[in-house]
Scaffold this active site. Structure first.
Site, short mmCIF file in Angstrom:
data_model
loop_
_atom_site.label_atom_id
_atom_site.label_comp_id
_atom_site.label_asym_id
_atom_site.label_seq_id
_atom_site.Cartn_x
_atom_site.Cartn_y
_atom_site.Cartn_z
CB CYS A 382 74.02 17.69 66.08
SG CYS A 382 72.63 18.81 66.37
CG HIS A 507 73.77 17.64 61.20
ND1 HIS A 507 73.37 16.40 61.67
CD2 HIS A 507 73.19 18.56 62.02
CE1 HIS A 507 72.59 16.57 62.72
NE2 HIS A 507 72.46 17.87 62.95
CD GLU A 509 75.45 14.40 59.40
OE1 GLU A 509 74.40 14.46 60.06
OE2 GLU A 509 76.52 14.91 59.78
#
Length: 532
Positions: A382, A507, A509
């Protein structure tokens, strides 16, 4: 008809309610039940999106774009199901809805009060979350600590839920701290006793107690808790310290927690299949080959600010049987003490973490330069990707003063700028580009190799983008735009002549799971460890 497991917490916050809730969810799902989890947060924010990570940890984003409490990340990782906006209920959402209905005349003629209007809204939201998930069992975690003023309406609501639902349809699980005094080597139960007394004063009698402690409960302590809480000894369980939270489901399973819950709900018990989960834990523990990863961010003093990234690293490490050593670096320190940059030259990989605002930006840019110039595997997430573009523009393209307009609105070279649809946005809450977005991958690129596809999906949370006016110039100077959105926004960047240099606007994750690690983190760790 949905059955409900209500999880409350006592003595102090962060006692482990989220992990216990997620573990129960995993254990019931492993028995074939369709479960969902709901996190209730008593704060008045409508969602977690406007909160500083130091206040409440990471903001977790769901597929449908909800900015939620970090516990929803635990739920997704443990249970392997996607959460939604319905799975996080806040006091702000509840009061907002009650006031909206009052203004629309839905309560016409009534005096609008906490009971019944606020408590009815809470129960409605809990039931709606269960209905949307078509859940057989809904696990509802009440945030905060018993005794907090903020949580009283929520505790009253679930007390009423117990009365309104059919017999054996609601079970209360209380998670509370049992302090261990090292000087005398004894467990002290008085704080837990008081938390249960407070619950009972409110009108809730726990069915099950999970005692959080440093060491396992002994039989004498278990009996003492039973005596003062009106909970039978066989319904009191121990959640003691372990090397990783992923072991908690196995601890609870070995003590028979899910079996006891199912018995109280009058649901059929069966033998769960936990072999894949056990293998994941074993693989993570058996990793012998160390790989040192530097995580550069502005909230590193609270590791929960980046908990999904930390866990995604562990998921990938288990798959590769590596032992990750995490070096947390505050980006502001790189600005105040430039000699700290020397540490980065000795690591195996560098992740520049997401975030907002001006603080620590130049430190992040310096870290990116170290990674690029020293051929150290780099992952920018990001804001980390956006600042990689800034660093490239300044030091490769020679655009002195290039920046993001978020930090410098008057930069002569605005290589990062506000998204077009954000330029008329007035309210900051819930208005970013949020949720699952499609990424179109360039064939033959590293991104193509990472995902094994020309299409990927990642969750997003941002207002700024790579300025389209600079895309051609970036590519002419050697930057590869390896992923774009359906409307042409830059989603992924990489550098060709580098061991691993990748930035993502999304993102990765958020979607990483213990049994299904993010391919981005797997590829990054491979490069960092020198695995072909």
């Amino acid at each position: 008809m949905t059955k409900f497991i209500i999880v409350t917490g006592g003595v102090l916050s962060s006692v482990g309610k989220g992990t216990v809730s997620a573990s129960i969810g995993l254990l019931l799902k492993a028995r074939g039940y369709n479960v969902t989890l709901v996190k209730v947060d008593p704060y008045l924010n409508v969602d977690a999106g406007t909160m500083n990570p130091y206040m409440h940890g990471e903001v977790f984003v769901t597929d449908d774009g909800a900015e939620t409490d970090l516990d929803l990340g635990h739920y997704e990782r443990f249970v392997g199901i996607n959460m939604s906006k319905y799975n996080n209920i806040t006091a702000g959402k509840v009061y907002f809805e009650v006031i909206r209905k009052e203004r629309e005349g839905k309560y016409l003629g009534q005096t609008v009060q906490i009971i019944p209007h606020v408590t009815d809204e809470i129960k409605s939201m809990i039931r709606k979350a269960a209905e949307k998930a078509n859940a057989e069992v809904a696990i509802v975690e009440i945030g905060g600590t018993v005794g907090d003023i903020e949580s009283l309406p929520f505790l009253e609501a679930v007390r009423q839920l117990k009365i309104e639902e059919a017999e054996h349809n609601v079970v209360f699980v209380h998670v509370a701290l049992v302090e261990y005094l090292r000087a005398t080597e004894e467990l002290k139960t008085k704080p837990l006793q008081h938390s249960v007394q407070e619950l009972r004063r409110i009108g809730i009698q726990p069915d099950i107690i999970v005692a959080r402690s440093v060491v396992p409960l002994d039989e004498e302590t278990r009996k003492k808790i039973a005596l003062f809480t009106n909970v039978r000894p066989e319904n009191i369980f121990s959640n003691y310290d372990v090397s990783m939270t992923y072991e908690v489901p196995l601890i609870l399973e070995n003590q028979g927690v899910p079996s006891r819950i199912l018995e109280k709900l009058q649901l059929k018990d069966s033998q769960p299949n936990l072999e894949d989960w056990k293998k994941f834990i074993s693989d993570l523990k058996e990793g012998k080959r160390e790989v040192t990863i530097a995580l550069v961010g502005k909230y590193t003093k609270l590791k929960d600010s980046y908990i999904s990234i930390k866990e995604a690293i562990y998921h990938a490490a288990a798959k590769l049987k590596l032992k990750p050593v995490l070096l947390w670096i505050e980006s502001t320190d790189l600005e105040s003490y430039p000699q700290e940059l020397e540490k980065l030259k000795k690591v195996n990989g560098i992740i520049v973490l997401p975030g907002f605002g001006a603080r620590g930006v130049e430190g992040k840019i310096s870290a990116i330069r170290v990674a690029r110039e020293n051929n150290i595997p780099f992952l920018g997430i990001c804001y980390g990707m956006q600042l990689a573009v800034v660093e490239f523009a300044r030091n490769i393209m020679g655009l002195k003063g290039a920046h993001t307009t978020e930090v410098d609105p008057k930069t002569p070279y605005p290589v990062i700028t506000l998204l077009d649809e954000q330029k008329k946005v007035v309210q900051v809450g819930g208005t970013m580009r949020l949720g699952l977005q499609k990424v179109i991958i360039k064939e033959g690129s590293l991104a193509n190799k990472i995902y094994g596809s020309t299409v990927a999906y990642e969750r997003h949370r941002h207002r700024y983008e790579v300025n389209p006016e600079y895309v051609d110039e970036l590519q002419k100077n050697g930057m590869v735009i390896s992923g774009i959105s359906e409307n042409g926004l830059v989603e992924m960047i990489e550098l060709k002549d580098h061991k691993f240099f990748v930035g993502l606007q999304g993102h990765p994750e958020y979607r990483s799971r213990p049994l299904a690690p993010s391919p981005v983190f797997v590829s990054f760790l491979k490069a960092s460890a020198g695995i072909e």
